[in-house]
Design a protein around this motif. Structure first.
Motif, PDB file in Angstrom:
ATOM      1  N   PHE A  32       0.847  -1.201   0.000  1.00 15.72           N
ATOM      2  CA  PHE A  32       0.000   0.000   0.000  1.00 15.72           C
ATOM      3  C   PHE A  32       0.884   1.254   0.000  1.00 15.72           C
ATOM      4  O   PHE A  32       0.908   2.008   0.971  1.00 15.72           O
ATOM      5  CB  PHE A  32      -0.920   0.003   1.229  1.00 15.72           C
ATOM      6  N   PRO A  33       1.611   1.496  -1.096  1.00 18.53           N
ATOM      7  CA  PRO A  33       2.578   2.602  -1.102  1.00 18.53           C
ATOM      8  C   PRO A  33       1.943   3.986  -0.978  1.00 18.53           C
ATOM      9  O   PRO A  33       2.567   4.900  -0.436  1.00 18.53           O
ATOM     10  CB  PRO A  33       3.300   2.440  -2.439  1.00 18.53           C
ATOM     11  N   ILE A  34       0.731   4.158  -1.450  1.00 14.90           N
ATOM     12  CA  ILE A  34       0.091   5.478  -1.356  1.00 14.90           C
ATOM     13  C   ILE A  34      -0.256   5.788   0.095  1.00 14.90           C
ATOM     14  O   ILE A  34      -0.042   6.910   0.571  1.00 14.90           O
ATOM     15  CB  ILE A  34      -1.149   5.556  -2.266  1.00 14.90           C
ATOM     16  N   VAL A  35      -0.763   4.799   0.810  1.00 15.45           N
ATOM     17  CA  VAL A  35      -1.065   4.984   2.228  1.00 15.45           C
ATOM     18  C   VAL A  35       0.225   5.294   2.983  1.00 15.45           C
ATOM     19  O   VAL A  35       0.270   6.217   3.811  1.00 15.45           O
ATOM     20  CB  VAL A  35      -1.750   3.731   2.825  1.00 15.45           C
ATOM     21  N   GLU A  36       1.284   4.541   2.677  1.00 20.49           N
ATOM     22  CA  GLU A  36       2.566   4.783   3.346  1.00 20.49           C
ATOM     23  C   GLU A  36       3.071   6.201   3.076  1.00 20.49           C
ATOM     24  O   GLU A  36       3.470   6.912   3.999  1.00 20.49           O
ATOM     25  CB  GLU A  36       3.605   3.768   2.882  1.00 20.49           C
TER      26      GLU A  36
END
Length: 70
Positions: A32-36
C-alpha cells in the motif's frame, strides 16, 4: 481514533488467518505505497503499519486489551 481501531482489526485478522510473522505483515503493508506515502508525510511514520504490528505483538502475548499509544 478510527486508525487505531482499524489497526487493531487488521492485527486481529492477521492473527485469525495465522499470519503472525512480523516480516510477513510488513510485506503486506508494503503493498500500500500510497497509504505509506501519505502517512509518512502527515505523521512522519507509517502509523497504520506500526500500530498493526504493535497490536499483533499484544495479541501474540495474550493481551488483546492493552493500551497502545503511538
Amino acid at each position: 481514533m478510527a486508525v487505531r481501531l482499524r489497526a487493531k482489526l487488521d492485527a486481529l485478522y492477521f492473527h485469525l488467518y495465522g499470519v503472525t510473522d512480523r516480516d510477513d505483515i510488513r510485506y503486506v503493508w508494503s503493498t500500500f505505497p500510497i497509504v505509506e506515502r501519505d502517512e509518512r508525510a502527515a505523521y512522519g511514520s507509517y502509523r497504520s503499519r506500526d500500530l498493526c504490528l504493535a497490536w499483533t505483538s499484544a495479541l501474540v502475548a495474550g493481551q488483546p486489551n492493552v493500551a497502545i499509544d503511538m
